[in-house]
Design a protein around this motif. Structure first.
Motif, PDB file in Angstrom:
ATOM      1  N   LEU A 112       0.821  -1.215   0.000  1.00 24.38           N
ATOM      2  CA  LEU A 112       0.000   0.000   0.000  1.00 24.38           C
ATOM      3  C   LEU A 112       0.850   1.258   0.000  1.00 24.38           C
ATOM      4  N   LYS A 113       2.102   1.134   0.376  1.00 22.41           N
ATOM      5  CA  LYS A 113       3.021   2.274   0.316  1.00 22.41           C
ATOM      6  C   LYS A 113       3.109   2.806  -1.112  1.00 22.41           C
ATOM      7  N   PHE A 116      -0.384   4.831  -1.851  1.00 20.84           N
ATOM      8  CA  PHE A 116      -0.610   6.121  -1.211  1.00 20.84           C
ATOM      9  C   PHE A 116       0.558   7.100  -1.387  1.00 20.84           C
ATOM     10  N   ALA A 117       1.740   6.595  -1.617  1.00 18.47           N
ATOM     11  CA  ALA A 117       2.889   7.444  -1.968  1.00 18.47           C
ATOM     12  C   ALA A 117       3.069   8.627  -1.018  1.00 18.47           C
ATOM     13  N   ILE A 118       3.005   8.351   0.275  1.00 19.11           N
ATOM     14  CA  ILE A 118       3.237   9.370   1.299  1.00 19.11           C
ATOM     15  C   ILE A 118       4.533   9.015   2.022  1.00 19.11           C
ATOM     16  N   ASP A 119       5.320  10.005   2.331  1.00 16.12           N
ATOM     17  CA  ASP A 119       6.543   9.772   3.101  1.00 16.12           C
ATOM     18  C   ASP A 119       6.150   9.285   4.496  1.00 16.12           C
ATOM     19  N   GLU A 120       6.406   8.009   4.779  1.00 11.69           N
ATOM     20  CA  GLU A 120       5.942   7.423   6.038  1.00 11.69           C
ATOM     21  C   GLU A 120       6.677   7.970   7.252  1.00 11.69           C
ATOM     22  N   ALA A 136      -4.847   7.013   7.209  1.00 19.76           N
ATOM     23  CA  ALA A 136      -5.803   6.224   8.001  1.00 19.76           C
ATOM     24  C   ALA A 136      -6.219   4.968   7.246  1.00 19.76           C
ATOM     25  N   PHE A 137      -6.503   5.096   5.955  1.00 19.79           N
ATOM     26  CA  PHE A 137      -6.857   3.924   5.148  1.00 19.79           C
ATOM     27  C   PHE A 137      -5.677   2.973   5.014  1.00 19.79           C
ATOM     28  N   LEU A 139      -3.297   2.338   7.088  1.00 19.81           N
ATOM     29  CA  LEU A 139      -3.129   1.556   8.314  1.00 19.81           C
ATOM     30  C   LEU A 139      -4.312   0.619   8.553  1.00 19.81           C
ATOM     31  N   ALA A 140      -5.535   1.128   8.344  1.00 13.78           N
ATOM     32  CA  ALA A 140      -6.717   0.315   8.618  1.00 13.78           C
ATOM     33  C   ALA A 140      -6.766  -0.916   7.719  1.00 13.78           C
ATOM     34  N   LEU A 141      -6.461  -0.745   6.441  1.00 11.67           N
ATOM     35  CA  LEU A 141      -6.510  -1.870   5.520  1.00 11.67           C
ATOM     36  C   LEU A 141      -5.371  -2.854   5.766  1.00 11.67           C
ATOM     37  N   SER A 142      -4.266  -2.373   6.317  1.00  8.34           N
ATOM     38  CA  SER A 142      -3.159  -3.264   6.664  1.00  8.34           C
ATOM     39  C   SER A 142      -3.489  -4.151   7.859  1.00  8.34           C
TER      40      SER A 142
END
Length: 298
Positions: A112-113, A116-120, A136-137, A139-142
């Motif tokens: 999913l990284k 969403f392509a956000i710097d974690e 939020a999505f 993490l929730a889907l993970s």
């Protein structure tokens, strides 16, 4: 399956939930709709074990949710106002979630990284509202939940990301049998994803049906009456009527075939059944013209 029976909750003499009943079939997407103050968020807090009911029963998969830690580990929630630790980044929150959810999938988190392509490692509070919702999505889907409960889930997301998020959610429904309850004011979007809909007002669920049943139980007809008739026959069970030129628009609580047959005896020049949107069904189930938008002349 999520089952709520005769749920009652009072706050300082105010009855927020007044005998609420809902049934969410396993592996379905259930849309919970209603005006502001209807009790939707209060119901969600009961479904997630935050509130304890004064009366009634709540069960997910046959188990009561209150103080049931094992069941809560199978539920992922994205509230309208998502909580995160002030100084945390996405990776910090991932570790936090992973400690609570035994089915948390690092493999999915990494996949999913790319979506969403956000710097974690960027602090969450410095992200935009839309990016926070994406996190939020992510993490929730993970967490690989059996139950996914969403409150205004795609508020703040751009159209492309909205479609991406719903694609991921619907993929979990079809592949893993995830049961989804979503509360939203975006009725057009719910129309595309929901199997079942519950309409809530004043702490009660007024009706719940499959979306197909809802749309089959109410019809909008565009009618031109013979000889330029201006008055709708009074014996027709019309919820709402309007007129532009010679064309009458009638909302009736029956299916299209029955409504057309009722009108046939008046020899109309034109009868055309038009499907109602979920938004129109919502308005007329909650009181028809009295609930519709009103013009105020100053």
């Amino acid at each position: 399956m999520i089952a709520v029976k005769n749920l009652v909750k009072r706050f300082d003499g105010f009855t927020a939930l007044d005998g609420t009943d809902i049934t969410v079939p396993a592996g379905s997407v259930y849309g919970l709709v209603g005006p502001n103050g209807a009790g939707k968020s209060t119901l969600i807090r009961h479904l997630t074990g935050v509130y304890r009911q004064d009366e009634g029963e709540i069960s997910l998969g046959g188990e009561a949710i209150w103080e049931n830690a094992a069941l809560k580990r199978r539920i992922a929630v994205i509230p309208d106002d998502w909580y995160y630790f002030t100084q945390s980044n996405i990776r910090d929150m991932m570790r936090f979630y992973r400690g609570f959810y035994p089915n948390f999938s690092m493999e999915r988190y990494e996949k999913l990284k790319e979506v969403f392509a956000i710097d974690e490692k960027r602090t969450i509070r410095r992200l935009s509202k839309g990016m926070q919702k994406q996190a939020a999505f992510w993490l929730a889907l993970s967490c690989m939940p059996d139950y996914l409960i969403l409150d205004e889930p795609v508020d703040g997301l751009d159209p492309v990301m909205r479609r991406q998020v719903w694609s991921l959610v619907m993929g979990d429904v079809s592949q893993r049998g995830t049961t989804v309850l979503v509360s939203s004011h975006n009725l057009r979007e719910l129309e595309d994803v929901c199997d079942h809909v519950g309409i809530m007002d004043h702490g009660k669920v007024l009706l719940e049906r499959s979306l197909a049943q809802l749309q089959d139980n109410m019809v909008k007809l565009q009618v031109v009456l013979e000889n330029g008739g201006e008055v709708v026959p009074p014996d027709l069970p019309v919820l709402h009527a309007s007129r532009i030129g010679r064309i009458h628009t009638l909302i009736m609580r029956m299916n299209a075939e029955e409504a057309t047959a009722r009108l046939a005896v008046y020899n109309p020049m034109l009868v055309d059944a038009v499907p109602l949107t979920l938004e129109e069904i919502f308005i007329y189930e909650l009181g028809g013209a009295d609930y519709a938008v009103k013009d105020i002349v100053l």
